[in-house]
Every structure is written in structure tokens, then in C-alpha cells.
Scaffold this active site. Structure first.
Site, PDB file in Angstrom:
ATOM      1  CG  ASP A 288      42.833  34.541  39.224  1.00  0.00           C
ATOM      2  OD1 ASP A 288      42.557  35.009  40.341  1.00  0.00           O
ATOM      3  OD2 ASP A 288      42.690  35.196  38.168  1.00  0.00           O
ATOM      4  CD  GLU A 497      43.934  41.086  40.346  1.00  0.00           C
ATOM      5  OE1 GLU A 497      43.449  41.284  39.227  1.00  0.00           O
ATOM      6  OE2 GLU A 497      44.648  40.114  40.600  1.00  0.00           O
TER       7      GLU A 497
HETATM    8  C1  GLC Z   1      42.377  38.505  37.948  1.00  0.00           C
HETATM    9  C2  GLC Z   1      41.589  38.259  39.227  1.00  0.00           C
HETATM   10  C3  GLC Z   1      40.298  37.516  39.012  1.00  0.00           C
HETATM   11  C4  GLC Z   1      39.727  37.854  37.644  1.00  0.00           C
HETATM   12  C5  GLC Z   1      40.695  37.329  36.601  1.00  0.00           C
HETATM   13  C6  GLC Z   1      40.236  37.657  35.171  1.00  0.00           C
HETATM   14  O1  GLC Z   1      43.740  38.345  38.162  1.00  0.00           O
HETATM   15  O2  GLC Z   1      42.278  37.629  40.294  1.00  0.00           O
HETATM   16  O3  GLC Z   1      39.405  37.899  40.073  1.00  0.00           O
HETATM   17  O4  GLC Z   1      38.454  37.254  37.485  1.00  0.00           O
HETATM   18  O5  GLC Z   1      42.012  37.821  36.786  1.00  0.00           O
HETATM   19  O6  GLC Z   1      40.251  39.040  34.966  1.00  0.00           O
END
Ligand code: GLC
Length: 609
Positions: A288, A497
Site C-alpha cells: 500500500d 481512510e
Molecule cells: C491508499 C489506500 C489504498 C489505495 C492506495 C493508492 O492509502 O489504502 O486503498 O489503493 O493508497 O491510492
């Protein structure tokens, strides 16, 4: 004599032969660079050409410019691709973005209901069709990879990402993974489960996320700790992944969360022993965003440890996203020192190349401009409107069930539409729309719920819109000419988030008081625009005539009016349990006698028998 094209450039060769041939030609520096995913803002010619970086991404809201068109996006991605193809071995990049409810980074794209609303439809074919439409709009902008679907099983509604989840029930999440076949195309009979598949240039690489247990953290804390047995982790949180592997999902994203105290990003047991070896996943595992940085405290301090722990655990591509020079320097040192075995590097790069060859990106590295007009097209907006209709859950219809209040009359003389969410595209789209966390206002094209109501009622109907009426205003308006009924649209403001982690799940902006004031004077239907159930006090529930869970419907508010006024019946049923009080959370069906929701999972009324 003309030199023969290298085997890996020959599309008639088997994928595994191409992978092997290309891998054998790569230096350690090139292998390390293929394992790097960087943000578009640092994707410069030298970086992509000299280093042969593997992937570029757009963070939520990271567009070429404000209001960028699909053509602007395609120009940007194609330019980066030209830089990548100019590298020594000409390995193309794959460009990733979060198209999680339509191509939500793109202004003017069709915005579909968020996953919680799709879970209410229980319609796997609808999910597949949405995936298909989303893939077309993503490819129109030149992008080949979406970080979707989120297959988290949300067990605690205090988590700020429950709206990204289809349900609290693994079985419902499993059925909705059909979106993978829409995004990537459906693999042929006999496809080997776990092996990546992509049908062609009108499909996108999908990403099952976030492996594993992201929806089960203690008290729903984002990036928190999921405390449970391996059996429970497998039965509840892991069960949607084999369904994605059966459909050939190309990538999996590791979760920020931990399992019994061990961060997923450094869990060799779960990423390598379980995901890769036991479940047989042969695509690539991506971290992530700054996911490896969180392995060290203070974050990113001992970066070499972050790199070795995550890559030795089995993560193949690192969403760095900015410090790529430091990443590459440290990674190469770690390999040269033997702390990261070359075998692990080769496994990671093989998986990355396998996804790239399967995706056809070597043969079709650039955008298909013939798709540009498909962005936000009528057909996709009608599909989104259908999805909105099917996602709505009718929770109450009439103070006396024998006297249903809905459908509303289209020819009423005068109606009141109130509430903060009646005329706000941003609110009805929710997080991950145009920006990372979403916003209020006319953030993209679409139809607000108020606009849809105005469109569907008769010419003779006067629609009065007052977002937040005071008692005196309301009385004066009602005395001037009585309202036949009121539609009060309230709910949550967009979030993403950790911004959405909340223990107070009451209706924001004093929505409760707005409803109470209006329902005390006018027969009222309440529409809740939210990513999850909210607190509805019993005495408030008694005051209103009807209530609908609208979830986060996206750009096509017309779907709400379609059902409200009876052109279509309600079909949605709750994908999550509706609590009476947040003190009950986590509240999941199957918890025996203590399961005492206001509305149980699966609840939903109809207007017509
Ligand atoms: C974020 C999320 C993830 C996303 C990634 C790229 O922090 O947790 O779901 O795909 O970053 O944006």
C-alpha cells in the site's frame, strides 16, 4: 543480417518463455527498478528511461491538472510510456489509479454507487457490468491498472472504510467479486486459478485489496490490529480472495493492518506461505501507499529494515511513492549483502513481468483514443442509475404499515425538499471522488437528488428547496401554502481512510433536529446519504412517515427519484446490520442472542407486492 528480435518481444511466444527470457537479460538495477511504483509527480524522463521503473500511479486526486479531461490523462500516460519504452530493454510501465466506483479520479466520468450500496443489490451480474464500464472509462484515459475491488469484510462500522466494502458478510463480498471479471474480462474455461488474466485493451488490471483482515481490526481502527484465530481470519476475511483468483485477478494489495500484532506488510506467513504457496496466487503483490514505511517507527526511520522485511515477506512491488532513489539504493545494497536473496528478487520480477505480458502492454503500450467518447456516456450513466435504484433500501414506509406513504405523488401541489444532502453531488459521491477524500458541491458532472425530483414531478408541482429551515421559516412557508409532503435528505460528509474513523455515528449537521422539526409539521420521508448506518433514535423514527438508506449513490441521483416516485420498486436489502446504538458495535449477524439490531442484515421493504 538483421538482428533477430529478442524472444521476449515476440507475442507468439508463451508468456512464461517471455518472462524467463527478459529476466535473463536484466541487470540487478533494472530488476530493482521494476519493483518500484512511483507517483506521477516524480515520474521524469530520466527516471523512467535510465532506471526502467516498473509502474507509476496517481494518488487519490492526483490528476494532470484540475478538471483534466480523459485526453489530458491519456497524453500524460502516453508520454510517460514513451520515456519507459526508451529504456535499454524497452519494458513498458503499467499505470495505476484508484477507480473504485467508476473512474473517480477523472472529472466527468460516470460515478457508480460505492461498494456498500452495491452490496445492498446482491446483484453479481450488475457488479460485473459496472466493472466492464469502469474498465472502458479507465482505459479511455490511458490507464491500465485500477486498485480495485476492495474485498474487505467490514465487521465494525466505526471503520472509516466500510463504505468501500460490499458487506459484513463474507458470502456477500464473495458474490460481488464478479466485478473482477468485468474489469479484466472473463478467463476461458479451465483457466488456472491464481494465474493472472486480462482479456485485452478494453479491460484493466484489477487489484484485490487489502490482503488480509483490513475490515476486522479492533474497534474498527483504520490500519489497526485484527485479533482472531487463523481459522476466523481464513473464514471471514480471506474467503473472497480465491473467488478473485478463479477470475484471474492480476494483482493483490497488502493491508496496512496487522494480524495478532504482526503487520501484514512484513508477514511472510500470510503473504508467501498462505497467499502465494497455499492459495496459489501467481500475480504480483503490491504494497500500500508508503506501506513499508509504517514498518519502522518513527515511520520510515530504518528504511533498510522496511525494505528487507517487506520484500522478504513476499511483497513484489513497492508503492514507494516518492523516495525511489533511496529505495533503489538500499534495495541493491540489501541484495548485494545477501539480506534479500536474489531468488526473491527474481520471483518478484517474474510476477511483475508475467502481469505485464498477460496484460498485452508490450503489444499495446499506448492509449486507445477511440475510447475517449465513452467517458461519462449515456449508456454508463443509465447503468449507474440502475445500480442506484437497486441499491436503495426502504427501511420504513408509513406510520401505519397498512397505509404506505411511498410512492410519493408526482402531481402534489407543493412539496418541500430539505436537508444538507439534497442538492450536493459531492456529498452523494462520497470519498475517492475527484480528490482523495471527496468534497461537497458540484465536484463533477451528474444529477443531484433535488434535480432528479424536479425532473420527475409534474409541471404543476411547486418544489421548494430549503437546506436548513428554521422553525419560523418553515411555519411561514407552510402557512403561506401547505406542503403535501417533505423529502429530507441528510447524511455524512465525504471522507477516506482514517478520516472516516468515527465512534459518533449520529447524523451530521444536526440532521436529527432538521428531521424532527420538519416531521413535526409535514408528512416526511427521510433519505440517508451515508457510507454506513447512522444513529436513528426511536422517537425520531416514529415521527417520520418513511426512511430510505441511499448509501453513496454517485453521480446519478435520478435513480433515487425513480423509486421514491414509484417508477420502480425498492429491491435493496441491508448489506450490514443497522445498530440501535454505537455501544453495540461491532454488531454482526451470527452473534447469537446478543444480536439485537434496529434492522437486521438482509432487511428491506417493498412498495408493491
Ligand atoms: C491508499 C489506500 C489504498 C489505495 C492506495 C493508492 O492509502 O489504502 O486503498 O489503493 O493508497 O491510492
Amino acid at each position: 543480417m538483421a538482428t533477430e528480435a529478442p524472444l521476449y518481444k515476440d507475442p507468439t511466444q508463451p508468456v512464461e518463455a517471455r518472462v524467463k527470457d527478459l529476466l535473463s537479460r536484466m541487470t540487478l538495477q533494472e530488476k530493482a527498478a521494476q519493483m518500484a511504483q512511483i507517483e506521477r509527480q516524480v515520474a521524469a524522463p530520466a527516471t523512467l528511461t535510465d532506471l526502467s521503473i516498473g509502474s507509476v500511479l496517481s494518488a487519490g486526486g492526483s490528476a494532470p491538472r484540475h478538471g483534466a479531461t480523459a485526453e489530458d490523462w491519456a497524453d500524460m500516460v502516453d508520454q510517460m510510456q514513451r520515456w519507459a519504452l526508451a529504456s535499454r530493454l524497452g519494458i513498458p510501465i503499467i499505470y495505476g489509479s484508484d477507480a473504485v466506483h467508476g473512474h473517480n479520479n477523472l472529472f466527468g466520468a460516470t460515478i457508480f454507487p460505492h461498494n456498500v450500496g452495491l452490496g445492498a443489490t446482491r446483484d453479481k451480474e450488475l457488479a460485473r457490468r459496472i466493472g466492464e464500464a469502469t474498465a472502458l472509462e479507465v482505459r479511455a484515459s490511458g490507464i491500465q491498472w485500477t486498485f480495485a475491488p476492495c474485498v474487505a469484510v467490514c465487521r465494525d462500522l466505526r471503520w472509516g472504510r466500510c463504505f468501500e466494502c460490499y458487506s459484513e458478510e463474507p458470502e456477500i463480498v464473495r458474490m460481488m467479486t464478479s466485478i473482477v471479471s468485468g474489469l479484466q474480462g472473463s478467463p476461458p474455461e479451465g483457466h488456472h486459478s491464481g494465474y493472472p488474466f486480462l482479456a485485452g485493451g478494453r479491460n484493466v488490471i484489477a487489484c484485490a485489496k487489502h490482503f488480509v483482515g483490513d475490515g476486522g481490526t479492533h474497534k474498527g481502527k483504520n490500519e489497526g490490529n485484527t485479533i482472531c484465530s487463523y481459522e476466523e481470519l481464513e473464514k471471514i476475511h480471506m474467503s473472497p480472495y480465491p473467488d478473485c483468483f478463479d477470475q484471474g485477478v492480476c494483482t493483490v494489495m497488502a493491508s496496512y493492518s496487522s494480524w495478532n500484532g504482526e503487520p501484514l506488510h512484513s508477514s511472510r506467513f500470510l503473504i508467501t506461505d498462505v497467499l502465494k504457496n497455499k492459495l496459489g496466487f501467481k500475480g504480483l503483490v503490491v504494497s500500500d501507499w508508503e506501506g513499508i514505511d509504517r514498518l519502522c517507527q518513527p515511520q520510515g526511520s530504518n528504511y533498510r529494515y522496511c525494505i528487507s522485511a517487506s520484500i522478504n515477506a513476499g511483497i513484489d512491488m513497492i508503492m514507494i511513492p516518492f523516495r525511489y532513489d533511496k529505495f533503489l539504493e538500499d534495495l541493491i545494497l540489501l541484495v548485494e549483502s545477501g539480506e534479500i536473496p536474489m531468488l526473491r528478487i527474481d520471483d518478484a520480477v517474474e510476477r511483475i513481468l508475467r502481469v505485464k505480458f498477460v496484460s498485452g502492454i508490450f503489444e499495446q503500450p499506448f492509449s486507445d483514443r477511440s475510447l475517449l467518447d465513452i467517458v461519462g456516456c449515456k449508456e454508463h450513466r443509465l447503468l449507474a442509475r440502475e445500480a442506484v435504484r437497486k441499491s436503495l433500501v426502504l427501511l420504513k414506509n408509513g406510520k401505519d404499515p397498512k397505509k404506505p406513504f411511498l410512492p410519493l405523488k408526482k402531481n402534489a401541489k407543493r412539496i418541500l425538499v430539505a436537508g444538507t444532502h439534497a442538492d450536493d453531488i459531492g456529498y452523494q459521491c462520497g470519498g475517492w471522488t475527484i480528490t482523495w477524500h471527496g468534497d461537497s458541491g458540484r465536484i463533477t458532472t451528474g444529477t443531484s437528488i433535488l434535480e432528479a425530483i424536479r425532473e420527475i414531478v409534474g409541471e404543476e408541482t411547486e418544489v421548494v428547496h430549503v437546506p436548513n429551515p428554521t422553525a419560523s421559516t418553515l411555519l411561514a412557508l407552510h402557512q403561506q401554502e401547505p406542503f403535501s409532503y417533505a423529502v429530507v435528505v441528510v447524511g455524512e460528509v465525504p471522507y477516506a481512510e482514517f478520516l472516516g474513523d468515527r465512534t459518533d455515528l449520529s447524523i451530521p449537521f444536526n440532521g436529527h433536529d432538521t428531521i424532527s422539526l420538519i416531521a413535526g409539521t409535514i408528512p416526511t420521508v427521510v433519505l440517508l446519504v451515508s457510507g454506513r448506518p447512522l444513529v436513528v433514535e426511536p422517537q425520531l423514527l416514529e415521527k417520520i412517515e418513511a426512511m430510505v438508506a441511499v448509501w453513496l449513490p454517485g453521480s446519478e441521483g435520478g435513480g433515487v427519484a425513480d423509486c421514491l416516485f414509484g417508477d420502480y420498486d425498492f429491491h435493496g436489502v441491508l448489506p450490514v446490520s443497522w445498530f440501535r446504538s454505537v455501544d453495540q458495535l461491532p454488531l454482526n449477524s451470527g452473534s447469537g442472542a446478543s444480536y439485537d439490531p434496529l434492522y437486521p442484515i438482509g432487511f428491506g421493504l417493498r412498495m408493491f407486492d
